[in-house]
Design a protein around this motif. Sequence first.
Motif, PDB file in Angstrom:
ATOM      1  N   GLY A   1       0.782  -1.227   0.000  1.00 20.87           N
ATOM      2  CA  GLY A   1       0.000   0.000   0.000  1.00 20.87           C
ATOM      3  C   GLY A   1       0.810   1.272   0.000  1.00 20.87           C
ATOM      4  N   THR A   2       2.073   1.194   0.339  1.00 18.22           N
ATOM      5  CA  THR A   2       2.917   2.383   0.348  1.00 18.22           C
ATOM      6  C   THR A   2       3.269   2.838  -1.063  1.00 18.22           C
ATOM      7  OG1 THR A   2       3.885   1.578   2.410  1.00 18.22           O
ATOM      8  CG2 THR A   2       5.059   3.344   1.302  1.00 18.22           C
ATOM      9  N   ALA A   3       3.286   1.900  -1.986  1.00 19.04           N
ATOM     10  CA  ALA A   3       3.851   2.178  -3.309  1.00 19.04           C
ATOM     11  C   ALA A   3       3.016   3.069  -4.235  1.00 19.04           C
ATOM     12  CB  ALA A   3       4.156   0.860  -4.018  1.00 19.04           C
ATOM     13  N   PRO A   4       1.682   2.898  -4.368  1.00 20.25           N
ATOM     14  CA  PRO A   4       0.966   3.625  -5.425  1.00 20.25           C
ATOM     15  C   PRO A   4       1.115   5.141  -5.372  1.00 20.25           C
ATOM     16  CG  PRO A   4      -0.426   1.930  -4.499  1.00 20.25           C
ATOM     17  CD  PRO A   4       0.778   2.003  -3.628  1.00 20.25           C
ATOM     18  N   LEU A   5       0.963   5.723  -4.183  1.00 23.68           N
ATOM     19  CA  LEU A   5       1.072   7.173  -4.080  1.00 23.68           C
ATOM     20  C   LEU A   5       2.476   7.637  -4.408  1.00 23.68           C
ATOM     21  CD1 LEU A   5      -0.313   9.814  -3.454  1.00 23.68           C
ATOM     22  CD2 LEU A   5       0.222   9.463  -1.037  1.00 23.68           C
ATOM     23  N   LEU A   6       3.490   6.911  -3.928  1.00 29.97           N
ATOM     24  CA  LEU A   6       4.871   7.285  -4.214  1.00 29.97           C
ATOM     25  C   LEU A   6       5.173   7.195  -5.704  1.00 29.97           C
ATOM     26  CD1 LEU A   6       6.742   5.516  -1.263  1.00 29.97           C
ATOM     27  CD2 LEU A   6       6.206   7.944  -1.498  1.00 29.97           C
ATOM     28  N   VAL A   7       4.630   6.162  -6.363  1.00 30.29           N
ATOM     29  CA  VAL A   7       4.838   6.026  -7.808  1.00 30.29           C
ATOM     30  C   VAL A   7       4.170   7.175  -8.556  1.00 30.29           C
ATOM     31  CG1 VAL A   7       4.297   4.622  -9.828  1.00 30.29           C
ATOM     32  CG2 VAL A   7       5.140   3.542  -7.752  1.00 30.29           C
ATOM     33  N   ALA A   8       2.966   7.554  -8.122  1.00 30.28           N
ATOM     34  CA  ALA A   8       2.268   8.659  -8.771  1.00 30.28           C
ATOM     35  C   ALA A   8       3.049   9.963  -8.631  1.00 30.28           C
ATOM     36  CB  ALA A   8       0.874   8.815  -8.168  1.00 30.28           C
ATOM     37  N   VAL A   9       3.581  10.216  -7.433  1.00 29.65           N
ATOM     38  CA  VAL A   9       4.378  11.421  -7.210  1.00 29.65           C
ATOM     39  C   VAL A   9       5.639  11.395  -8.063  1.00 29.65           C
ATOM     40  CG1 VAL A   9       5.746  12.681  -5.504  1.00 29.65           C
ATOM     41  CG2 VAL A   9       3.483  11.808  -4.890  1.00 29.65           C
ATOM     42  N   ALA A  10       6.307  10.241  -8.101  1.00 27.97           N
ATOM     43  CA  ALA A  10       7.528  10.123  -8.903  1.00 27.97           C
ATOM     44  C   ALA A  10       7.225  10.257 -10.389  1.00 27.97           C
ATOM     45  CB  ALA A  10       8.215   8.789  -8.629  1.00 27.97           C
TER      46      ALA A  10
END
Length: 288
Positions: A100-109
């Motif tokens: 669950g940590t990954a999607p938002l970080l990927v979107a920001v990146a």
Amino acid sequence: MPSFLPAGTAVPAAVLSAAVLHALWNAMAHRITDKLVGFTLINLAYTGCAAVMVCFTPVPEAGAWPFILVSAALEVLSQLFLLRAYQLGDFGQMYPMARGTAPLLVAVASVTVLDKPLAATEMVGVLVISAGLAGLAFADGWPRRAQLPALAAAVATGVVIAGYTVVDGTGVHRSQTVIGYIAWLFLCQGPVLPLLALARRGRPLFAQLKPVCGIGLTGGAISLLAYGLVIWAQAHGDLATVAALRETSILIAALIATLLFRERFGRLRLTAGAVVLAGITVLELAHP
């Protein structure tokens, strides 16, 4: 993907299939009591399958190799964090935190690093999915102090997942061969963890592998197939959307945790799952 699928549904179908497979191999890894043995077998399967694949696939273009090597290093690091999380915590909580940590970080990146802006509705979808995943992770209440090391390992796993997702999303486009990229990526990462396990356990490791050899190697083959589907989807779809859709594996993992590991599902987890599905719907509606 099969040609009978419409172009607009091939990428979601690939990612959702990968989500089911991903939850399955993680459950298989968690079911093996000795987590280091389980992850060793999974990586041996990576190495064997990839060694065969590279004999029949094109070699990636030169520009893709830095991405392959960085991704392989990040993949190994994510497995080490995930292994630790599974050693310390429950599958039903650790898996949602890790994924669950990954999607938002990927979107920001995707916006800040890759200069690929998201539509407002897509960003809303990613945020809603992330909120639902957080709800799944914390449905049993705020974690106690003793749980913090496990949660830290799970969150670290998610951060690294976000990193290699971005790396692969760029690298696969430069490779000119999706299958070749996958094959060499897994061949580079596969031997590392078994060698680390051998250095730590020595010769007794071989005897420890035998009782769970079948389930471990099968889990590795399923994992490779799941990630192959994701890489294909990244080559043909939007990076942040693919990253968010693949996290539906958490819904499958929640069911596995309940049915296989007898972990409590509960009303709050059901609500959080509904939030995840709502976010997926927003993402899908954002595309014409």
